[in-house]
Design a protein around this motif. Sequence first.
Motif, PDB file in Angstrom:
ATOM      1  N   GLY A   1       0.794  -1.210   0.000  1.00 18.60           N
ATOM      2  CA  GLY A   1       0.000   0.000   0.000  1.00 18.60           C
ATOM      3  C   GLY A   1       0.830   1.264   0.000  1.00 18.60           C
ATOM      4  N   LEU A   2       0.139   2.381   0.208  1.00 20.36           N
ATOM      5  CA  LEU A   2       0.796   3.683   0.209  1.00 20.36           C
ATOM      6  C   LEU A   2       1.132   4.074   1.644  1.00 20.36           C
ATOM      7  CD1 LEU A   2      -1.623   5.511  -2.228  1.00 20.36           C
ATOM      8  CD2 LEU A   2       0.555   4.444  -2.789  1.00 20.36           C
ATOM      9  N   ASP A   3       2.108   4.970   1.778  1.00 16.91           N
ATOM     10  CA  ASP A   3       2.417   5.463   3.114  1.00 16.91           C
ATOM     11  C   ASP A   3       1.477   6.608   3.478  1.00 16.91           C
ATOM     12  OD1 ASP A   3       3.922   8.117   2.401  1.00 16.91           O
ATOM     13  OD2 ASP A   3       4.661   6.547   1.062  1.00 16.91           O
ATOM     14  N   GLY A   4       1.420   6.922   4.774  1.00 12.32           N
ATOM     15  CA  GLY A   4       0.471   7.908   5.265  1.00 12.32           C
ATOM     16  C   GLY A   4       0.603   9.260   4.589  1.00 12.32           C
ATOM     17  N   ALA A   5       1.825   9.689   4.327  1.00  8.55           N
ATOM     18  CA  ALA A   5       2.041  11.005   3.723  1.00  8.55           C
ATOM     19  C   ALA A   5       1.422  11.070   2.327  1.00  8.55           C
ATOM     20  CB  ALA A   5       3.528  11.302   3.651  1.00  8.55           C
ATOM     21  N   THR A   6       1.564   9.989   1.560  1.00 11.66           N
ATOM     22  CA  THR A   6       0.987   9.969   0.218  1.00 11.66           C
ATOM     23  C   THR A   6      -0.530  10.001   0.301  1.00 11.66           C
ATOM     24  OG1 THR A   6       2.845   8.573  -0.393  1.00 11.66           O
ATOM     25  CG2 THR A   6       1.052   8.771  -1.998  1.00 11.66           C
ATOM     26  N   ILE A   7      -1.092   9.222   1.226  1.00 16.05           N
ATOM     27  CA  ILE A   7      -2.549   9.201   1.377  1.00 16.05           C
ATOM     28  C   ILE A   7      -3.040  10.592   1.786  1.00 16.05           C
ATOM     29  CG2 ILE A   7      -4.459   8.198   2.682  1.00 16.05           C
ATOM     30  CD1 ILE A   7      -2.762   5.648   2.947  1.00 16.05           C
ATOM     31  N   GLU A   8      -2.304  11.231   2.711  1.00 15.37           N
ATOM     32  CA  GLU A   8      -2.709  12.557   3.179  1.00 15.37           C
ATOM     33  C   GLU A   8      -2.650  13.597   2.064  1.00 15.37           C
ATOM     34  OE1 GLU A   8      -4.170  13.923   5.758  1.00 15.37           O
ATOM     35  OE2 GLU A   8      -4.444  11.887   6.480  1.00 15.37           O
ATOM     36  N   SER A   9      -1.817  13.351   1.060  1.00 11.72           N
ATOM     37  CA  SER A   9      -1.679  14.323  -0.026  1.00 11.72           C
ATOM     38  C   SER A   9      -2.865  14.270  -0.987  1.00 11.72           C
ATOM     39  CB  SER A   9      -0.372  14.087  -0.781  1.00 11.72           C
ATOM     40  OG  SER A   9      -0.474  12.929  -1.580  1.00 11.72           O
ATOM     41  N   TYR A  10      -3.689  13.243  -0.876  1.00  8.34           N
ATOM     42  CA  TYR A  10      -4.887  13.174  -1.709  1.00  8.34           C
ATOM     43  C   TYR A  10      -5.924  14.167  -1.173  1.00  8.34           C
ATOM     44  CZ  TYR A  10      -3.256   8.835  -3.908  1.00  8.34           C
ATOM     45  OH  TYR A  10      -2.552   7.912  -4.616  1.00  8.34           O
ATOM     46  N   PRO A  11      -6.640  14.839  -2.067  1.00 10.44           N
ATOM     47  CA  PRO A  11      -7.571  15.881  -1.618  1.00 10.44           C
ATOM     48  C   PRO A  11      -8.750  15.318  -0.826  1.00 10.44           C
ATOM     49  CG  PRO A  11      -7.740  15.534  -3.999  1.00 10.44           C
ATOM     50  CD  PRO A  11      -6.574  14.726  -3.537  1.00 10.44           C
ATOM     51  N   LYS A  12      -9.079  16.045   0.268  1.00  4.65           N
ATOM     52  CA  LYS A  12     -10.210  15.662   1.103  1.00  4.65           C
ATOM     53  C   LYS A  12     -11.327  16.666   0.915  1.00  4.65           C
ATOM     54  CE  LYS A  12      -8.433  15.022   5.356  1.00  4.65           C
ATOM     55  NZ  LYS A  12      -8.265  14.449   6.737  1.00  4.65           N
ATOM     56  N   THR A  13     -12.558  16.190   1.030  1.00  2.89           N
ATOM     57  CA  THR A  13     -13.723  17.050   0.933  1.00  2.89           C
ATOM     58  C   THR A  13     -14.605  16.791   2.143  1.00  2.89           C
ATOM     59  OG1 THR A  13     -13.650  16.606  -1.440  1.00  2.89           O
ATOM     60  CG2 THR A  13     -15.559  17.815  -0.615  1.00  2.89           C
ATOM     61  N   GLN A  14     -14.898  17.844   2.890  1.00  3.62           N
ATOM     62  CA  GLN A  14     -15.869  17.692   3.977  1.00  3.62           C
ATOM     63  C   GLN A  14     -17.242  18.039   3.451  1.00  3.62           C
ATOM     64  OE1 GLN A  14     -15.236  18.683   8.027  1.00  3.62           O
ATOM     65  NE2 GLN A  14     -17.202  17.652   8.171  1.00  3.62           N
ATOM     66  N   LEU A  15     -18.186  17.141   3.652  1.00  3.71           N
ATOM     67  CA  LEU A  15     -19.540  17.382   3.156  1.00  3.71           C
ATOM     68  C   LEU A  15     -20.255  18.375   4.068  1.00  3.71           C
ATOM     69  CD1 LEU A  15     -20.573  13.704   2.306  1.00  3.71           C
ATOM     70  CD2 LEU A  15     -19.703  15.445   0.760  1.00  3.71           C
ATOM     71  N   GLY A  16     -20.921  19.328   3.467  1.00  4.87           N
ATOM     72  CA  GLY A  16     -21.705  20.285   4.243  1.00  4.87           C
ATOM     73  C   GLY A  16     -23.122  19.781   4.423  1.00  4.87           C
ATOM     74  N   GLU A  17     -23.987  20.643   4.944  1.00  5.86           N
ATOM     75  CA  GLU A  17     -25.383  20.253   5.130  1.00  5.86           C
ATOM     76  C   GLU A  17     -26.057  20.013   3.784  1.00  5.86           C
ATOM     77  OE1 GLU A  17     -26.993  19.337   7.592  1.00  5.86           O
ATOM     78  OE2 GLU A  17     -25.794  19.991   9.306  1.00  5.86           O
ATOM     79  N   SER A  18     -25.767  20.877   2.830  1.00  5.25           N
ATOM     80  CA  SER A  18     -26.293  20.663   1.483  1.00  5.25           C
ATOM     81  C   SER A  18     -25.090  20.441   0.574  1.00  5.25           C
ATOM     82  CB  SER A  18     -27.100  21.870   1.027  1.00  5.25           C
ATOM     83  OG  SER A  18     -26.260  23.003   0.973  1.00  5.25           O
ATOM     84  N   TRP A  19     -24.753  19.199   0.392  1.00  2.87           N
ATOM     85  CA  TRP A  19     -23.520  18.886  -0.314  1.00  2.87           C
ATOM     86  C   TRP A  19     -23.841  18.383  -1.699  1.00  2.87           C
ATOM     87  CZ3 TRP A  19     -23.683  13.533  -0.977  1.00  2.87           C
ATOM     88  CH2 TRP A  19     -24.553  12.862  -0.094  1.00  2.87           C
ATOM     89  N   GLU A  20     -22.927  18.630  -2.566  1.00  2.00           N
ATOM     90  CA  GLU A  20     -23.069  18.171  -3.941  1.00  2.00           C
ATOM     91  C   GLU A  20     -21.876  17.310  -4.294  1.00  2.00           C
ATOM     92  OE1 GLU A  20     -23.727  20.978  -7.128  1.00  2.00           O
ATOM     93  OE2 GLU A  20     -25.340  21.870  -5.938  1.00  2.00           O
ATOM     94  N   LEU A  21     -22.173  16.198  -4.877  1.00  4.70           N
ATOM     95  CA  LEU A  21     -21.089  15.315  -5.287  1.00  4.70           C
ATOM     96  C   LEU A  21     -20.691  15.631  -6.724  1.00  4.70           C
ATOM     97  CD1 LEU A  21     -22.447  12.039  -3.737  1.00  4.70           C
ATOM     98  CD2 LEU A  21     -20.325  13.169  -3.113  1.00  4.70           C
ATOM     99  N   PRO A  22     -19.434  15.372  -7.043  1.00  3.24           N
ATOM    100  CA  PRO A  22     -18.996  15.618  -8.419  1.00  3.24           C
ATOM    101  C   PRO A  22     -19.855  14.866  -9.436  1.00  3.24           C
ATOM    102  CG  PRO A  22     -17.122  15.132  -6.999  1.00  3.24           C
ATOM    103  CD  PRO A  22     -18.357  14.911  -6.175  1.00  3.24           C
ATOM    104  N   VAL A  23     -20.286  13.668  -9.074  1.00  4.71           N
ATOM    105  CA  VAL A  23     -21.147  12.900  -9.966  1.00  4.71           C
ATOM    106  C   VAL A  23     -22.488  12.695  -9.266  1.00  4.71           C
ATOM    107  CG1 VAL A  23     -21.414  10.757 -11.267  1.00  4.71           C
ATOM    108  CG2 VAL A  23     -19.117  11.694 -10.870  1.00  4.71           C
ATOM    109  N   PRO A  24     -23.588  13.289  -9.772  1.00  4.22           N
ATOM    110  CA  PRO A  24     -24.896  13.117  -9.126  1.00  4.22           C
ATOM    111  C   PRO A  24     -25.325  11.643  -9.127  1.00  4.22           C
ATOM    112  CG  PRO A  24     -24.953  14.830 -10.830  1.00  4.22           C
ATOM    113  CD  PRO A  24     -23.659  14.109 -10.978  1.00  4.22           C
ATOM    114  N   ASN A  25     -26.118  11.270  -8.120  1.00  5.13           N
ATOM    115  CA  ASN A  25     -26.643   9.906  -7.983  1.00  5.13           C
ATOM    116  C   ASN A  25     -25.559   8.871  -7.695  1.00  5.13           C
ATOM    117  OD1 ASN A  25     -29.202  10.939  -8.653  1.00  5.13           O
ATOM    118  ND2 ASN A  25     -28.726  10.690 -10.838  1.00  5.13           N
ATOM    119  N   ASP A  26     -24.355   9.346  -7.407  1.00  8.53           N
ATOM    120  CA  ASP A  26     -23.288   8.414  -7.062  1.00  8.53           C
ATOM    121  C   ASP A  26     -22.936   8.693  -5.607  1.00  8.53           C
ATOM    122  OD1 ASP A  26     -21.335   6.559  -7.148  1.00  8.53           O
ATOM    123  OD2 ASP A  26     -19.899   7.777  -8.273  1.00  8.53           O
ATOM    124  N   ASN A  27     -23.901   8.456  -4.732  1.00  6.06           N
ATOM    125  CA  ASN A  27     -23.751   8.901  -3.345  1.00  6.06           C
ATOM    126  C   ASN A  27     -23.538   7.747  -2.379  1.00  6.06           C
ATOM    127  OD1 ASN A  27     -26.284   7.918  -3.741  1.00  6.06           O
ATOM    128  ND2 ASN A  27     -27.285   9.350  -2.348  1.00  6.06           N
TER     129      ASN A  27
END
Length: 118
Positions: free
Chosen positions: A43-69
């Motif tokens: 697998g990958l090391d923690g630093a590499t995983i941490e470098s991947y972008p994170k998204t915190q979902l808000g109350e009204s969140w939109e996914l990049p691809v609709p219906n893929d929730n």
Amino acid sequence: MGLGIPLLLLTLYLGYRMYLNHHRPITEVSTITNRRPSTRIAGLDGATIESYPKTQLGESWELPVPNDNICPICLCEYQPKEVLRTIPECNHYFHANCVDEWLRRNATCPLCRHLRER
Ligand SMILES: [Zn+2]
Ligand SMILES: [Zn+2]
């Protein structure tokens, strides 16, 4: 004790290895690579995983691809306030918790198994 005998053995051993490499059928190569010691984690090391972008979902969140929730790893629907992580290579996203766990053991996206070049 001189170096004569160990050197001779090494030469014989290397010669034998070359002989094997030369005569090994191609179909056996995959079984050889699968025989890596189980202690080695691919697998990958923690630093590499941490470098991947994170998204915190808000109350009204939109996914990049609709219906893929639905998170493909735990098969649960994404909920508000949950943190998702996106794999930059293919833009697939998952629960950060789920995919972090996965990436520690596999260097590939769980969805498309895109092999990450390191
Ligand atoms: Zn999940
Ligand atoms: Zn993917």
